[in-house]
Enzyme design. Structure first.
Site, PDB file in Angstrom:
ATOM      1  N   GLY A  59      -3.546  -0.616   5.742  1.00 55.64           N
ATOM      2  CA  GLY A  59      -4.367   0.538   5.397  1.00 55.64           C
ATOM      3  C   GLY A  59      -4.906   0.375   3.988  1.00 55.64           C
ATOM      4  O   GLY A  59      -4.365  -0.424   3.206  1.00 55.64           O
ATOM      5  N   GLN A  64      -7.854   3.176  -4.112  1.00 54.64           N
ATOM      6  CA  GLN A  64      -7.235   1.902  -4.508  1.00 54.64           C
ATOM      7  C   GLN A  64      -8.246   0.856  -4.985  1.00 54.64           C
ATOM      8  O   GLN A  64      -7.861  -0.136  -5.594  1.00 54.64           O
ATOM      9  CB  GLN A  64      -6.433   1.320  -3.332  1.00 54.64           C
ATOM     10  CG  GLN A  64      -5.213   2.158  -2.965  1.00 54.64           C
ATOM     11  CD  GLN A  64      -4.494   1.587  -1.765  1.00 54.64           C
ATOM     12  OE1 GLN A  64      -4.854   1.868  -0.629  1.00 54.64           O
ATOM     13  NE2 GLN A  64      -3.494   0.756  -2.012  1.00 54.64           N
ATOM     14  N   CYS A 107       3.026  -0.854  -0.601  1.00 53.02           N
ATOM     15  CA  CYS A 107       1.686  -0.434  -1.011  1.00 53.02           C
ATOM     16  C   CYS A 107       1.004  -1.576  -1.746  1.00 53.02           C
ATOM     17  O   CYS A 107       1.616  -2.210  -2.612  1.00 53.02           O
ATOM     18  CB  CYS A 107       1.771   0.799  -1.917  1.00 53.02           C
ATOM     19  SG  CYS A 107       0.160   1.410  -2.432  1.00 53.02           S
ATOM     20  N   LEU A 108      -0.254  -1.819  -1.407  1.00 49.75           N
ATOM     21  CA  LEU A 108      -1.004  -2.893  -2.072  1.00 49.75           C
ATOM     22  C   LEU A 108      -1.179  -2.599  -3.564  1.00 49.75           C
ATOM     23  O   LEU A 108      -1.395  -3.521  -4.348  1.00 49.75           O
ATOM     24  CB  LEU A 108      -2.376  -3.074  -1.401  1.00 49.75           C
ATOM     25  CG  LEU A 108      -2.324  -3.547   0.056  1.00 49.75           C
ATOM     26  CD1 LEU A 108      -3.711  -3.491   0.679  1.00 49.75           C
ATOM     27  CD2 LEU A 108      -1.739  -4.947   0.155  1.00 49.75           C
ATOM     28  N   HIS A 149       0.455   8.258   3.971  1.00 50.74           N
ATOM     29  CA  HIS A 149       0.445   7.394   2.772  1.00 50.74           C
ATOM     30  C   HIS A 149      -0.976   7.295   2.204  1.00 50.74           C
ATOM     31  O   HIS A 149      -1.173   7.399   0.993  1.00 50.74           O
ATOM     32  CB  HIS A 149       0.993   6.016   3.187  1.00 50.74           C
ATOM     33  CG  HIS A 149       0.944   4.956   2.137  1.00 50.74           C
ATOM     34  ND1 HIS A 149       2.079   4.383   1.589  1.00 50.74           N
ATOM     35  CD2 HIS A 149      -0.100   4.316   1.560  1.00 50.74           C
ATOM     36  CE1 HIS A 149       1.714   3.464   0.699  1.00 50.74           C
ATOM     37  NE2 HIS A 149       0.400   3.392   0.667  1.00 50.74           N
ATOM     38  N   GLU A 150      -1.969   7.121   3.083  1.00 48.91           N
ATOM     39  CA  GLU A 150      -3.358   6.967   2.624  1.00 48.91           C
ATOM     40  C   GLU A 150      -3.923   8.280   2.085  1.00 48.91           C
ATOM     41  O   GLU A 150      -4.634   8.291   1.073  1.00 48.91           O
ATOM     42  CB  GLU A 150      -4.255   6.449   3.756  1.00 48.91           C
ATOM     43  CG  GLU A 150      -3.840   5.121   4.378  1.00 48.91           C
ATOM     44  CD  GLU A 150      -3.594   4.012   3.383  1.00 48.91           C
ATOM     45  OE1 GLU A 150      -4.086   4.094   2.233  1.00 48.91           O
ATOM     46  OE2 GLU A 150      -2.896   3.051   3.728  1.00 48.91           O
ATOM     47  N   HIS A 153      -2.865   8.811  -1.328  1.00 45.72           N
ATOM     48  CA  HIS A 153      -3.701   8.072  -2.290  1.00 45.72           C
ATOM     49  C   HIS A 153      -4.923   8.898  -2.689  1.00 45.72           C
ATOM     50  O   HIS A 153      -5.310   8.925  -3.864  1.00 45.72           O
ATOM     51  CB  HIS A 153      -4.203   6.754  -1.683  1.00 45.72           C
ATOM     52  CG  HIS A 153      -3.253   5.604  -1.816  1.00 45.72           C
ATOM     53  ND1 HIS A 153      -2.783   5.143  -3.027  1.00 45.72           N
ATOM     54  CD2 HIS A 153      -2.711   4.786  -0.881  1.00 45.72           C
ATOM     55  CE1 HIS A 153      -1.989   4.101  -2.820  1.00 45.72           C
ATOM     56  NE2 HIS A 153      -1.920   3.861  -1.530  1.00 45.72           N
TER      57      HIS A 153
HETATM   58  O1  GNR Z   1      -0.103  -2.588   3.931  1.00 45.69           O
HETATM   59  C1  GNR Z   1       0.543  -1.543   3.846  1.00 45.69           C
HETATM   60  N1  GNR Z   1       1.711  -1.420   4.527  1.00 45.69           N
HETATM   61  C2  GNR Z   1       2.391  -0.226   4.658  1.00 45.69           C
HETATM   62  C3  GNR Z   1       3.678  -0.270   5.165  1.00 45.69           C
HETATM   63  C4  GNR Z   1       4.395   0.876   5.341  1.00 45.69           C
HETATM   64  C5  GNR Z   1       3.847   2.080   5.012  1.00 45.69           C
HETATM   65  C6  GNR Z   1       2.580   2.159   4.482  1.00 45.69           C
HETATM   66  C7  GNR Z   1       1.854   1.012   4.318  1.00 45.69           C
HETATM   67  S1  GNR Z   1       0.231   1.098   3.706  1.00 45.69           S
HETATM   68  C8  GNR Z   1       0.088  -0.470   2.951  1.00 45.69           C
HETATM   69  C9  GNR Z   1      -1.316  -0.691   2.451  1.00 45.69           C
HETATM   70  C10 GNR Z   1      -1.614   0.328   1.378  1.00 45.69           C
HETATM   71  O2  GNR Z   1      -1.208   0.249   0.253  1.00 45.69           O
HETATM   72  N2  GNR Z   1      -2.314   1.372   1.729  1.00 45.69           N
HETATM   73  O3  GNR Z   1      -2.575   2.322   0.845  1.00 45.69           O
HETATM   74 NI    NI Z   2      -0.903   2.288  -0.541  1.00 49.49          NI
END
Ligand code: GNR
Ligand code: NI
Length: 185
Positions: A59, A64, A107-108, A149-150, A153
């Site tokens: 995601g 980001q 998270c990236l 999660h997104e 952000h």
């Molecule tokens: O790549 C991603 N893996 C992930 C694993 C578990 C819960 C959420 C994520 S999202 C993350 C990519 C990211 O940072 N999205 O904002």
């Molecule tokens: Ni993230």
């Protein structure tokens, strides 16, 4: 230019965008809603998907890549499967289950750090898709986790903000050390 129909031309240039990492202050901004879905936004979403694939994420939120707009892309297809990009413009959670679930998240923008986060197990959300059409979705498991999660952000919230202060500061210290050693950022 050669017209391939549906507004697509042969000359489609993709751009890999730079993913910000904590503690970049731009990750704390609350993103503004998008007016509508036009070709410009679609091009940006294509770039976001390309960036997400290059970074091996599932995601990515516009926040980001330093764009404070309410746009999310996702692809939950398994490795080796046909890619299945999903686009969420102005996503809003309209219902959250009272039952919670623990997800192990990464998270990236917090590279190589993982921890458990407790969130509602199921959600309903509404959003605009790639074509600007209004959609609703019921999500559980990975989709529910990733969408929450997104959307976090877009509100300037990282998964580490759900952890204890001690755990969060440990992770931020590790990121700083990795950056000093030139391993990230
Ligand atoms: O790549 C991603 N893996 C992930 C694993 C578990 C819960 C959420 C994520 S999202 C993350 C990519 C990211 O940072 N999205 O904002
Ligand atoms: Ni993230």
């Amino acid at each position: 230019m050669l017209d391939l129909g549906r507004g697509r031309s042969y000359l489609t240039v993709m751009t890999i965008l730079t993913i910000l990492t904590a503690p970049d202050p731009r990750l704390k901004l609350k993103a503004a809603p998008v007016d509508g879905v036009d070709d410009d936004l679609r091009r940006f979403m294509d770039d976001m998907v390309e960036t997400m694939y290059a970074a091996k994420g599932i995601g990515l939120a516009a926040t980001q890549v330093g764009v404070a707009r309410r746009v999310v892309v996702m692809d939950l297809a398994d490795k080796g499967e046909t890619p299945a990009p999903q686009y969420f413009v102005n996503p809003e959670i309209t219902w959250s289950s009272p039952e919670m679930e623990v997800f192990n998240e990464g998270c990236l923008s917090v590279p190589d750090q993982y921890d458990d986060v407790e969130r509602p197990a199921r959600i309903r959300a509404r959003y605009l898709n790639y074509h600007g059409a209004e959609q609703t979705i019921e999500a559980d498991e990975l989709l529910a986790d990733c969408l929450q999660h997104e959307i976090d952000h877009l509100n300037g919230v990282l998964f580490i903000d759900h952890l204890s202060r001690l755990r969060r500061s440990m992770i931020l210290k590790k990121l700083e050390k990795a950056r000093r050693l030139g391993q990230t950022g």
